[in-house]
Design an enzyme around this catalytic site. Structure first.
Site, mmCIF file in Angstrom:
data_model
loop_
_atom_site.group_PDB
_atom_site.id
_atom_site.type_symbol
_atom_site.label_atom_id
_atom_site.label_comp_id
_atom_site.label_asym_id
_atom_site.label_seq_id
_atom_site.Cartn_x
_atom_site.Cartn_y
_atom_site.Cartn_z
ATOM 1 N N HIS A 113 54.796 99.636 21.331
ATOM 2 C CA HIS A 113 54.389 100.049 22.669
ATOM 3 C C HIS A 113 52.902 100.326 22.703
ATOM 4 O O HIS A 113 52.354 100.923 21.780
ATOM 5 C CB HIS A 113 55.151 101.314 23.088
ATOM 6 C CG HIS A 113 54.980 101.629 24.535
ATOM 7 N ND1 HIS A 113 55.782 101.081 25.511
ATOM 8 C CD2 HIS A 113 54.094 102.400 25.181
ATOM 9 C CE1 HIS A 113 55.390 101.500 26.695
ATOM 10 N NE2 HIS A 113 54.358 102.320 26.517
ATOM 11 N N LYS A 116 61.927 105.829 26.616
ATOM 12 C CA LYS A 116 62.242 104.404 26.785
ATOM 13 C C LYS A 116 62.337 103.699 25.430
ATOM 14 O O LYS A 116 63.176 102.826 25.237
ATOM 15 C CB LYS A 116 61.178 103.741 27.668
ATOM 16 C CG LYS A 116 61.339 104.149 29.131
ATOM 17 C CD LYS A 116 60.241 103.606 30.017
ATOM 18 C CE LYS A 116 58.930 104.273 29.779
ATOM 19 N NZ LYS A 116 57.946 104.213 30.826
ATOM 20 N N ARG A 128 55.230 110.902 39.699
ATOM 21 C CA ARG A 128 53.954 111.260 39.044
ATOM 22 C C ARG A 128 52.813 110.407 39.572
ATOM 23 O O ARG A 128 51.695 110.883 39.765
ATOM 24 C CB ARG A 128 54.072 111.058 37.521
ATOM 25 C CG ARG A 128 54.881 112.153 36.837
ATOM 26 C CD ARG A 128 55.181 111.780 35.399
ATOM 27 N NE ARG A 128 53.992 111.546 34.624
ATOM 28 C CZ ARG A 128 53.932 110.732 33.560
ATOM 29 N NH1 ARG A 128 55.007 110.073 33.160
ATOM 30 N NH2 ARG A 128 52.827 110.578 32.885
ATOM 31 N N SER A 188 57.801 110.185 28.529
ATOM 32 C CA SER A 188 58.077 108.969 29.297
ATOM 33 C C SER A 188 58.159 107.762 28.355
ATOM 34 O O SER A 188 59.112 106.971 28.404
ATOM 35 C CB SER A 188 56.954 108.790 30.333
ATOM 36 O OG SER A 188 56.960 107.502 30.875
ATOM 37 N N ASP A 244 63.188 108.535 34.038
ATOM 38 C CA ASP A 244 61.770 108.165 33.933
ATOM 39 C C ASP A 244 61.344 107.349 35.143
ATOM 40 O O ASP A 244 60.248 107.532 35.669
ATOM 41 C CB ASP A 244 61.498 107.381 32.646
ATOM 42 C CG ASP A 244 60.028 106.977 32.566
ATOM 43 O OD1 ASP A 244 59.178 107.880 32.472
ATOM 44 O OD2 ASP A 244 59.723 105.781 32.654
HETATM 45 N N1 URA Z 1 53.342 104.488 30.114
HETATM 46 C C1 URA Z 1 54.554 105.031 30.358
HETATM 47 O O1 URA Z 1 55.575 104.381 30.173
HETATM 48 N N2 URA Z 1 54.625 106.291 30.806
HETATM 49 C C2 URA Z 1 53.526 107.047 31.015
HETATM 50 O O2 URA Z 1 53.667 108.188 31.410
HETATM 51 C C3 URA Z 1 52.274 106.473 30.769
HETATM 52 C C4 URA Z 1 52.197 105.182 30.304
#
Ligand code: URA
Length: 424
Positions: free
Chosen positions: A82, A187, A168, A183, A161
């Site tokens: 990621h 995932k 957000r 967040s 999320d």
């Molecule tokens: N990427 C995400 O998935 N969540 C965040 O809060 C910031 C970047």
């Protein structure tokens, strides 16, 4: 449980307990507490922070709001990657096929771009026919069959999320270390991989610009990964100039292919090889040196390129048909000197204004538009040299803004390092 009391506790800098955090997440997903109440709690978290236990409870509650993909009947260690987001960041398109072609399965869920940073799903969708909305069964089956998948998050994976991130985004609560960490990690853990590599961007074009704060974010995510028994490594990498040469979805796919063909820009290629080496080392439990040799060989032998082609074709994409803009023009420099700095956020905003990304979540995008950057930090430029080629359809980028994004100096300054530190 009383949500007003929970908000007040965080407003008064108290540490929230497991029950309070779990209640807030569940009640929000179920619609028992309102957007206003959740936004207020998120703002209190933004201002007063959360410690690692609170962030762990938040991550867990978010994961438990939906499904967790079960990859356990696929042999071997599955690895995921990621990036916290940057400008021109097409590394996933190069790294995932390198790793998969070395025999380590990559099961990846990716996002779309929002604001000035791009997203891998938008890039992949510039390839005609590419299907990114896979069911969980299709996702697992593809990893089993070809060892690589990249799909968008389904509605059943971390729905908390989805709802919280959208809130957000419109309430000024995006930039918060515990909120970003929970967040991203919710995932990653729900996607089912055994081990995770994180590319935490730092610098003027990153979500978190401050170096110390980037380190704090990386440490928190690595710690959360460990609390869920997933080996996690974070690489803190530079985002003070665009990564590679292109910004814009279709252009970035073409640059990724060029990189897989062995003709990539130096910094982009080095970063891809570094991230791939960590993933291969984690997946095969071999030393980083051995893993790096395998990654280099995967590029040189075109194994990675062939894996990329197999992956795109498996998900329905036609690489002979990548979206392109109709028109182009060059932006030339009017002075001379060394390029000292590039404002990549401003370049990305120009691409955004031509339609390369979204201003609002549901905007449609133009996959063909963008820029190719011809000069990088440290390069000497003479009057009339081409700095950027702009690719557009119905709206041009602003030449003045592009020129202002390149800062020149008489002397050659030191380049930004590519990789600052590794956090394990
Ligand atoms: N990427 C995400 O998935 N969540 C965040 O809060 C910031 C970047």
């Amino acid at each position: 449980m009383n949500i007003t009391k929970i908000i007040e506790n965080k407003k008064n800098k108290k540490i929230l307990n497991e029950d309070e955090i779990t209640y807030a997440v569940n009640a929000y997903v179920m619609g028992i507490i309102s957007d206003a109440q959740m936004a207020s709690l998120l703002m209190a978290i933004c201002i007063n922070g959360m410690n690692i236990e609170e962030t762990y409870f938040l991550t867990r509650a978010m994961i438990e709001s939906g499904d967790v993909i079960d990859l356990s009947n696929i042999p071997g260690i599955k690895v995921d990657k990621h990036s916290t987001g940057g400008v021109g960041d097409k590394t996933t398109l190069v790294v995932a096929p390198i790793v998969a072609s070395c025999g380590v399965s990559v099961a990846k869920l990716s996002g779309r771009g929002l604001g000035h940073t791009g997203g891998t799903i938008d890039k992949l969708e510039s390839i005609s026919g590419f299907k990114s909305d896979l069911s969980e069964e299709e996702f697992v089956q593809q990893v089993k069959e070809i060892g690589i998948v990249d799909a968008q998050q389904t509605k059943d994976i971390v729905p908390a999320d989805k709802k919280m991130y959208a809130l957000r985004d419109v309430t000024g609560t995006t930039r918060s270390v515990p909120l970003i960490a929970s967040s991203i990690m919710s995932k990653k853990i729900a996607a089912g991989a055994d081990k995770i590599i994180l590319d935490v961007k730092t610098g003027s074009g990153a979500l978190i610009t401050d170096f110390e704060e980037s380190v704090e974010l990386a440490k928190m995510m690595v710690q959360i990964g460990k609390m869920f028994k997933k080996e996690t490594i974070a690489v803190i990498t530079d985002m003070n100039e665009p990564l590679g040469c292109s910004i814009g979805n279709g252009l970035e796919v073409k640059e990724a292919i060029k990189t897989l063909e062995g003709n990539g820009e130096k910094r982009l290629t080095n970063l891809c090889l570094t991230l791939a080496s960590y993933m291969i080392s984690m997946g095969k439990e071999i030393s980083l040196e051995e893993a790096k040799k395998e990654a280099i060989d995967a590029l040189a032998s075109k194994r990675a390129l062939n894996k990329f082609k197999e992956f795109i074709s498996y998900q329905g994409g036609d690489l002979n048909n990548i979206k392109e803009a109709k028109y182009s023009y060059d932006v030339c420099v009017a002075e001379e000197g060394y390029i000292r700095d590039i404002d990549e956020t401003s370049l990305a905003m120009e691409c955004l204004s031509m339609g390369s990304g979204r201003i609002n979540k549901d905007d449609s995008i133009n996959h063909g538009v963008g820029m190719i950057i011809k000069k990088h930090i440290g390069d000497y430029v003479s009057k009339g040299d081409v700095l950027v080629t702009v690719y557009y359809d119905d709206k041009k980028a602003n030449v003045e803004n592009i020129l202002k994004s390149f800062m020149l100096s008489k002397t050659k300054d030191e380049e930004f390092p590519l990789i600052y530190t590794i956090i394990k």
